[in-house]
Design a protein around this motif. Structure first.
Motif, PDB file in Angstrom:
ATOM      1  N   ILE A   1      23.063  -1.087  -7.222  1.00  0.00           N
ATOM      2  CA  ILE A   1      21.651  -1.203  -6.864  1.00  0.00           C
ATOM      3  C   ILE A   1      21.019   0.185  -6.864  1.00  0.00           C
ATOM      4  O   ILE A   1      21.664   1.176  -6.517  1.00  0.00           O
ATOM      5  N   ILE A   2      19.760   0.261  -7.269  1.00  0.00           N
ATOM      6  CA  ILE A   2      18.988   1.506  -7.176  1.00  0.00           C
ATOM      7  C   ILE A   2      17.690   1.200  -6.444  1.00  0.00           C
ATOM      8  O   ILE A   2      16.954   0.289  -6.827  1.00  0.00           O
ATOM      9  N   ILE A   3      17.424   1.957  -5.375  1.00  0.00           N
ATOM     10  CA  ILE A   3      16.168   1.822  -4.648  1.00  0.00           C
ATOM     11  C   ILE A   3      15.461   3.184  -4.643  1.00  0.00           C
ATOM     12  O   ILE A   3      16.095   4.226  -4.842  1.00  0.00           O
ATOM     13  N   LEU A   4      14.153   3.159  -4.404  1.00  0.00           N
ATOM     14  CA  LEU A   4      13.328   4.362  -4.485  1.00  0.00           C
ATOM     15  C   LEU A   4      12.512   4.521  -3.209  1.00  0.00           C
ATOM     16  O   LEU A   4      12.046   3.537  -2.626  1.00  0.00           O
ATOM     17  N   SER A   5      12.298   5.774  -2.808  1.00  0.00           N
ATOM     18  CA  SER A   5      11.564   6.044  -1.572  1.00  0.00           C
ATOM     19  C   SER A   5      10.731   7.314  -1.715  1.00  0.00           C
ATOM     20  O   SER A   5      11.281   8.390  -1.956  1.00  0.00           O
TER      21      SER A   5
ATOM     22  N   ARG B   1      12.106   6.182   4.936  1.00  0.00           N
ATOM     23  CA  ARG B   1      11.567   5.076   5.721  1.00  0.00           C
ATOM     24  C   ARG B   1      10.718   4.107   4.895  1.00  0.00           C
ATOM     25  O   ARG B   1      10.545   2.958   5.263  1.00  0.00           O
ATOM     26  N   THR B   2      10.157   4.570   3.791  1.00  0.00           N
ATOM     27  CA  THR B   2       9.269   3.752   2.966  1.00  0.00           C
ATOM     28  C   THR B   2       9.922   3.520   1.611  1.00  0.00           C
ATOM     29  O   THR B   2      10.507   4.445   1.033  1.00  0.00           O
ATOM     30  N   PHE B   3       9.805   2.289   1.093  1.00  0.00           N
ATOM     31  CA  PHE B   3      10.438   1.963  -0.183  1.00  0.00           C
ATOM     32  C   PHE B   3       9.434   1.317  -1.130  1.00  0.00           C
ATOM     33  O   PHE B   3       8.463   0.688  -0.702  1.00  0.00           O
ATOM     34  N   THR B   4       9.665   1.485  -2.417  1.00  0.00           N
ATOM     35  CA  THR B   4       8.714   1.044  -3.432  1.00  0.00           C
ATOM     36  C   THR B   4       8.781  -0.468  -3.632  1.00  0.00           C
ATOM     37  O   THR B   4       9.504  -1.176  -2.935  1.00  0.00           O
ATOM     38  N   ASP B   5       8.032  -0.961  -4.614  1.00  0.00           N
ATOM     39  CA  ASP B   5       7.900  -2.407  -4.824  1.00  0.00           C
ATOM     40  C   ASP B   5       9.079  -3.055  -5.541  1.00  0.00           C
ATOM     41  O   ASP B   5       9.229  -4.274  -5.496  1.00  0.00           O
TER      42      ASP B   5
ATOM     43  N   PRO C   1       0.845  -1.199   0.000  1.00  0.00           N
ATOM     44  CA  PRO C   1       0.000   0.000   0.000  1.00  0.00           C
ATOM     45  C   PRO C   1       0.876   1.243   0.000  1.00  0.00           C
ATOM     46  O   PRO C   1       1.930   1.277   0.640  1.00  0.00           O
ATOM     47  N   LYS C   2       0.451   2.246  -0.720  1.00  0.00           N
ATOM     48  CA  LYS C   2       1.218   3.491  -0.799  1.00  0.00           C
ATOM     49  C   LYS C   2       0.821   4.419   0.350  1.00  0.00           C
ATOM     50  O   LYS C   2      -0.365   4.587   0.627  1.00  0.00           O
ATOM     51  N   PRO C   3       1.807   4.998   1.016  1.00  0.00           N
ATOM     52  CA  PRO C   3       1.492   5.861   2.169  1.00  0.00           C
ATOM     53  C   PRO C   3       0.862   7.176   1.727  1.00  0.00           C
ATOM     54  O   PRO C   3       1.098   7.651   0.608  1.00  0.00           O
TER      55      PRO C   3
END
Length: 362
Positions: free
Chosen positions: A160-164, A27-31, A16-18
């Motif tokens: 690595i690339i992560i998204l928040s 603190r929150t990361f995508t799928d 679920p998207k905040p």
């Protein structure tokens, strides 16, 4: 060169998207996340987008023991027409390779890395918040993964690339913050790793930040590592001063990170015809300018906060209050203009904005 093909494995369980009211920075990361491997003799290989997940590494992986890591930080924005925009992402890829060179990490193909970043952002574009002051933070990073206990460059790496999705970096927002001048600890020296965006620079700052927080300060102002006299950076940002109408920022000296936002602010000010000087400036000069009533504004610049006005400096048990502790006119104008360009609300006369077009998946 790569053929620009990236294997995509979609996450079957979407999170679920905040709501934008509940966004806390980092603190929150995508799928999904992007990954690519490096093996000596083969080079960078196996680019892929996979579900966001823990990484499995051996306890002897060299990143844990010798700090061979680099990272970048940038943001994606969604404008009123739904277009997804990046701000000068090619500068981040270029700087990552400068960090790679300093840390003996193999260079990435900057064009392909940007392609992969756009591919990931395009896949996750529904995660980009649209409320005022929000964005999708992008964190590309490289770690050494060879399982070996020995002080030498690793022969294996992961990119690595992560998204928040994020709100404001500081809870104070655009309101001025209190800064502690640090005189005991140092961040970097010329010839060290201060010009590279590597984890060790930030872990070295934690103790000073802890002390500053206890004093009620949001960040620290770093002085040079040799004489502890000349100003370098403020926290994880570059710093600017408005003194008697002139804008002054510490010159890049081999220990200061060359910020993308810093460069953009300098270009913006010059475009407005406002004098900008890059030079060595001491904390004593700042105190003198303050005492004479000439220190009109001070602010930090960086990707996360964009512009962070400084309301006061705490130095030698005294507070130097700037502009009555209020956000200055120039700081506000810079913030509104730069964020306006970044989000597509204002015209971009510099060609800084890079649109993420809808890309066909491989």
């Amino acid at each position: 060169m790569y053929d620009h093909s990236i294997l995509i494995t979609e996450n079957p369980t979407k999170k679920p998207k905040p709501s934008h009211e509940n966004l806390v920075f980092g603190r929150t990361f995508t799928d999904h996340m992007f990954m690519m491997d490096y093996t000596e003799g083969i080079g960078w290989h196996d680019p892929r987008i996979v579900p966001y997940q823990p990484i499995s590494l051996e306890p002897s992986s060299m990143a844990f023991h010798y700090g061979q890591t680099v990272f970048e930080g940038l943001k994606a924005y969604r404008n009123e027409e739904g277009r997804v925009l990046l701000f000068r992402p090619e500068q981040n890829m270029r700087r990552m390779n400068l960090s790679n060179e300093r840390l003996c990490i193999p260079a990435i193909d900057e064009e392909f890395a940007l392609f992969a970043l756009k591919k990931l952002v395009d896949l996750e574009k529904e995660w980009i918040p649209t409320a005022e002051g929000t964005s999708l933070y992008i964190r590309p990073f490289i770690i050494a993964t060879e399982p070996f206990l020995g002080v030498s460059p690793s022969k294996r790496y992961q990119f690595i690339i992560i998204l928040s999705p994020v709100g404001a970096y500081y809870k104070e927002g655009i309101n001025p913050v209190k800064i502690a001048v640090e005189e005991e600890f140092v961040r970097s020296v010329k010839g060290g790793t201060g010009t590279a965006k590597t984890g060790g620079n930030y872990s070295a700052s934690l103790k000073a930040q802890e002390v500053a927080t206890k004093k009620g300060c949001a960040q620290v102002l770093w002085l040079d590592g040799l004489e502890k006299k000349y100003i370098e950076e403020v926290g994880s940002m570059n710093v600017f001063f408005k003194i008697n109408g002139e804008i002054i920022t510490p010159a890049l000296n081999g220990s200061i990170l060359a910020g993308v936002t810093r460069s953009s602010i300098i270009d913006l000010l010059k475009n407005w015809g406002i004098p900008v000087t890059e030079k060595k400036i001491s904390i004593a000069e700042i105190r003198e300018a303050h005492a004479m009533g000439l220190l009109e504004e001070a602010f930090g610049t960086g990707t996360a906060a964009v512009i962070s006005p400084i309301g006061s400096f705490h130095w030698q048990e005294h507070d130097m209050i700037i502009n009555n502790g209020e956000t200055g006119i120039l700081s506000s104008r810079l913030f509104e203009t730069l964020t306006g360009i970044q989000t597509g609300k204002l015209e971009d006369p510099f060609g800084w904005v890079n649109e993420v077009n809808v890309l066909q998946r491989s």
